[in-house]
Each structure stands twice: as structure tokens, then as C-alpha cells.
Design a protein around this motif. Structure first.
Motif, PDB file in Angstrom:
ATOM      1  N   ILE A 255       0.605  -1.076  -0.027  1.00  0.00           N
ATOM      2  CA  ILE A 255       0.150  -0.245   0.001  1.00  0.00           C
ATOM      3  C   ILE A 255       1.051   1.232   0.178  1.00  0.00           C
ATOM      4  CG2 ILE A 255      -1.718   1.178   1.163  1.00  0.00           C
ATOM      5  CD1 ILE A 255      -2.683  -1.453   2.443  1.00  0.00           C
ATOM      6  N   ASP A 256       0.597   2.216  -0.943  1.00  0.00           N
ATOM      7  CA  ASP A 256       1.227   3.274  -1.119  1.00  0.00           C
ATOM      8  C   ASP A 256       0.956   4.306   0.178  1.00  0.00           C
ATOM      9  OD1 ASP A 256       3.078   5.130  -2.177  1.00  0.00           O
ATOM     10  OD2 ASP A 256       1.475   6.004  -3.687  1.00  0.00           O
ATOM     11  N   VAL A 257       1.448   4.144   1.238  1.00  0.00           N
ATOM     12  CA  VAL A 257       1.364   4.980   2.565  1.00  0.00           C
ATOM     13  C   VAL A 257       2.137   4.530   3.265  1.00  0.00           C
ATOM     14  CG1 VAL A 257      -1.453   5.322   2.195  1.00  0.00           C
ATOM     15  CG2 VAL A 257      -0.552   3.659   4.025  1.00  0.00           C
TER      16      VAL A 257
ATOM     17  N   GLY B  42       6.381   2.216   0.372  1.00  0.00           N
ATOM     18  CA  GLY B  42       5.007   2.296   0.954  1.00  0.00           C
ATOM     19  C   GLY B  42       5.125   1.350   2.131  1.00  0.00           C
TER      20      GLY B  42
ATOM     21  N   LYS C   2      -6.107  -1.477   0.802  1.00  0.00           N
ATOM     22  CA  LYS C   2      -5.547  -0.611  -0.270  1.00  0.00           C
ATOM     23  C   LYS C   2      -6.259   0.589  -0.853  1.00  0.00           C
ATOM     24  CE  LYS C   2      -2.638  -1.160  -4.316  1.00  0.00           C
ATOM     25  NZ  LYS C   2      -1.107  -0.787  -3.929  1.00  0.00           N
TER      26      LYS C   2
ATOM     27  N   GLU D 174      -5.210   4.583  -0.022  1.00  0.00           N
ATOM     28  CA  GLU D 174      -4.409   5.292  -1.165  1.00  0.00           C
ATOM     29  C   GLU D 174      -5.382   6.315  -1.841  1.00  0.00           C
ATOM     30  OE1 GLU D 174      -3.173   2.491  -3.911  1.00  0.00           O
ATOM     31  OE2 GLU D 174      -1.260   1.880  -2.803  1.00  0.00           O
TER      32      GLU D 174
ATOM     33  N   PRO E 178      -3.584  12.928   1.786  1.00  0.00           N
ATOM     34  CA  PRO E 178      -2.308  12.716   2.745  1.00  0.00           C
ATOM     35  C   PRO E 178      -2.422  13.394   4.178  1.00  0.00           C
ATOM     36  CG  PRO E 178      -1.788  13.745   0.832  1.00  0.00           C
ATOM     37  CD  PRO E 178      -3.260  13.550   0.757  1.00  0.00           C
TER      38      PRO E 178
END
Length: 171
Positions: free
Chosen positions: A13-15, A113, A161, A165, A169
Motif C-alpha cells: 500500500i502506498d502509505v 510504501g 489498499k 490510497e 495525505p
């Protein structure tokens, strides 16, 4: 046939691990991505973060069937590990005590991530395999709990996810 007592899957996951941990360790929010869980009620009402010993009642549904489980957090290692044990079940209130399952979420920084790994462990160790397999096939419409949970985990991770995403942010 012997039971499979644990299944898991992972997703990238892009966090950050902090963001993933913060969301997953809030049982009230779990219903946002789980195919069965509808969320939870914290037993003490506090929402400032998970802690070992925190108890909550998970509200669940599968088709028309609904139930509630009593759960206790057994690990809350900030940004790394969140685990809870399911130890009571019932229709509106968890009245039937006993070891049911353990759910675990691991968070590892990876490839820009976080790799989130979800694991389900069957805690019904005292049940004979034949009894557990028969019960499981009725409760899941023909599957073992391991196979059923494998699909649920895959769905949960994909939904998690997408939700994380898509979120703006953190500032």
C-alpha cells in the motif's frame, strides 16, 4: 482431512507504516474494508489509540446472518503489529465464551510504501477436525474456514489498499 489453522496474505500500500497502522488498529473502522465486519464498539469508549488489553465487540454479517464477537487486543506495537483475539460470540451480545480466532496485521516499510500482512489463526484447537470441518462447511456454505478466510483476507486487503490510497495525505 486435517485443518489448516492459519492463513495469511500481503499487499503493498502506498502509505507510510504509521498511516496503515493507525487505520487498521482502529476496530471501529474495520467495517470500511472487511467483507464481513460491520465495525466495532469499544468496551471502554476510548478512541485515542489501540493498546494491549483493549476490548471491543465486533459486529459481523454473512448473508442474512449477524453476530457479535468479543475481542481483546494482544499486541499493539505502533507502526509494526496489531493483533487481537476473538474469545466470545453471540447474536446481539457475545455470550458464548471460548477460543475462536486470532487476527494479526503486520506493517513493514517496503518499496516506498507499506507491506501489510493480514493473518487469521483458528483458535478452536480443542475441536476434533471432523466436527470443525462439518461446522465450517455449514457456516461458510461448503468451504473450510481456512479457504473462506483466505478469500476474505484478499478482499479486505484490496479494500484497505483502495481506501488508504484514495484518502488525502495526512498533514
Amino acid at each position: 482431512m486435517p485443518r489448516t489453522f492459519s492463513v495469511s496474505d500481503s499487499i503493498l500500500i502506498d502509505v507510510s507504516p504509521a498511516t496503515a497502522y493507525l487505520r487498521v488498529s482502529d476496530p471501529v473502522a474495520m467495517g470500511s474494508w472487511s467483507p464481513e465486519n460491520l465495525g466495532a464498539t469499544l468496551r471502554d469508549g476510548r478512541r485515542e489509540g489501540a493498546y494491549v488489553g483493549m476490548a471491543f465487540d465486533g459486529h459481523n454479517k454473512r448473508g442474512a446472518f449477524r453476530w457479535t464477537t468479543r475481542c481483546t487486543v494482544t499486541a499493539a506495537d505502533q507502526d509494526r503489529l496489531f493483533r487481537f483475539r476473538v474469545h466470545s460470540i453471540g447474536y446481539k451480545r457475545p455470550r458464548l465464551p471460548g477460543p475462536i480466532a486470532t487476527w494479526e496485521y503486520r506493517f513493514e516499510a517496503a518499496e516506498g510504501g507499506t507491506r501489510v500482512t493480514e493473518t487469521w489463526t483458528d483458535d478452536r484447537r480443542s475441536w476434533p477436525d471432523a466436527v470443525a470441518n462439518a461446522f465450517d462447511r455449514v457456516a461458510t456454505r461448503g468451504h473450510t474456514f481456512a479457504d473462506f478466510q483466505r478469500r476474505n483476507i484478499r478482499t479486505t486487503l484490496r479494500n484497505l489498499k483502495a481506501a488508504l490510497e484514495a484518502a488525502p495525505p495526512a498533514r
